[in-house]
Scaffold this active site. Sequence first.
Site, short mmCIF file in Angstrom:
data_model
loop_
_atom_site.label_atom_id
_atom_site.label_comp_id
_atom_site.label_asym_id
_atom_site.label_seq_id
_atom_site.Cartn_x
_atom_site.Cartn_y
_atom_site.Cartn_z
N CYS A 164 -3.28 5.08 -4.16
CA CYS A 164 -1.98 5.49 -4.69
C CYS A 164 -1.81 4.98 -6.11
O CYS A 164 -1.32 5.70 -7.00
CB CYS A 164 -0.84 4.95 -3.81
SG CYS A 164 -0.86 5.57 -2.11
N CYS B 27 -1.21 0.44 -1.45
CA CYS B 27 -2.26 1.46 -1.39
C CYS B 27 -3.01 1.57 -2.73
O CYS B 27 -2.44 2.05 -3.72
CB CYS B 27 -1.62 2.79 -1.01
SG CYS B 27 -2.68 4.23 -1.16
#
Length: 149
Positions: free
Chosen positions: A76, A73
């Site tokens: 993230c 991600c």
Amino acid sequence: MKDLLVSFLIALVAGSVLNGYMQSGSVEPSTLEGGELNTEALASMVDTSDGKFSRDVLESSKPVLVDFWAKWCAPCKVMHPVLQSLADEYADKLQVVRLDVDANPSTTEKYSVSEIPTFIIFKDGKKMARFTGVTPKERLADAIKRVID
């Protein structure tokens, strides 16, 4: 076709955000190198799992900020330096805990996490605040201050 276009736009925005942070110098090289997260730089953050979540989060004597994330991600990865900074800044009053959603589907499902990154602040085992997506440090810090004060 619409779903494909939406997915493309999300990927484009996430890539642009990550690229902008890296070019501006906002991401420390020791934290994010070659797109990979350096876990040594996250020493003040704790990794948890489905099996340890109750002990690490719900039974914690301190409020806990949980980062629901995944290795693949990009947003993230953008948030990891922000979380590290908050973990260092509030180390005496708050625990920052990370939960890999791919490896821990039970807890992810229990807290209805369908988008990542998702951040949930717990105090005394209760959800106090929730944020999804790239979130400014100041917004997270404001929520932390409300919970610890």
